[in-house]
Design an enzyme around this catalytic site. Structure first.
Site, PDB file in Angstrom:
ATOM      1  N   SER A  41       0.782  -1.160  -0.105  1.00 51.20           N
ATOM      2  CA  SER A  41      -0.036   0.163  -0.227  1.00 51.20           C
ATOM      3  C   SER A  41       0.825   1.350   0.170  1.00 51.20           C
ATOM      4  O   SER A  41       0.447   2.327  -0.176  1.00 51.20           O
ATOM      5  CB  SER A  41      -1.004  -0.016   1.173  1.00 51.20           C
ATOM      6  N   LYS A  86       0.722   4.374   6.716  1.00 50.72           N
ATOM      7  CA  LYS A  86       0.199   5.165   5.688  1.00 50.72           C
ATOM      8  C   LYS A  86       0.613   6.487   6.212  1.00 50.72           C
ATOM      9  O   LYS A  86       1.220   7.058   7.112  1.00 50.72           O
ATOM     10  CB  LYS A  86      -1.287   5.095   5.861  1.00 50.72           C
TER      11      LYS A  86
END
Length: 191
Positions: A113, A150
């Site tokens: 990701s 993230k």
């Protein structure tokens, strides 16, 4: 340091890497191919230079400089330039990547990701524990009971996490978002 001390130190570093211990003076003499007396003088030079220290029992132990790696220059990522080594400069990985050892951990990445931020599966993140990192930093966080890495973003609905891969959606907390720490560095083993 004497002329061949770098070579002898390299042998000692390789031995330490393989066995996780600095050998006895006799074994150091054997390892670097010199008499016990010469090996003792070598050890004294390494203590003076900050590569080794002495334990209470007299055994040699590694100091921070022992783990330092040479900086041999700067390499452009664009056009080629003449090769030139800057011998003598060195730095330890901790010295380069860690500001506060007591609050710094390594976290292994599993997933894709964050590939757009240059973070690949298998990389090790250097993470400084910090519950209040700046918005837009890369964080390791627990969101609704799950750990992830993230970008930390702030929107109209509050704080959320954004991946660096269009195949993954933004993550908005259903119940809670707890920041574990802020990424301050990255370690990647190429082979």
């Amino acid at each position: 340091m004497k002329k061949r001390d770098d070579e002898y130190l390299a042998k000692l570093q390789d031995y330490y890497h393989a066995h996780h211990i600095i050998p006895s003076h006799a074994k150091i003499a054997e390892l670097i191919g010199m008499s016990k007396r010469s090996a003792s003088k070598f050890i004294e030079r390494m203590v003076f230079a900050g590569y080794l220290g002495k334990a209470p029992d007299g055994r040699a132990v590694p100091e921070n400089n022992f783990f330092a790696r040479s900086i041999v220059g700067v390499v452009p990522a664009g056009f080629a330039s003449p090769a030139e080594e800057l011998l003598g400069d060195s730095i330890s990985i901790d010295e380069y990547l860690v500001d506060n050892p007591s609050s710094t951990v390594l976290v292994k990445v599993d997933g894709e990701s964050m590939i757009g931020a240059g973070i690949n599966s298998g990389d090790l993140l250097v993470v400084k524990r910090n519950a209040n990192p700046p918005v837009n930093s890369i964080v390791v966080a627990m969101i609704d009971g799950e750990f992830t890495v993230k970008y930390l973003r702030k929107g109209e609905q509050g704080m959320y996490l954004e991946p660096a891969n269009d195949a993954f959606p933004n993550i908005y907390p259903e119940t809670d978002l707890e920041i574990y720490g802020e990424m301050t560095g990255l370690i990647r083993k190429v082979h």
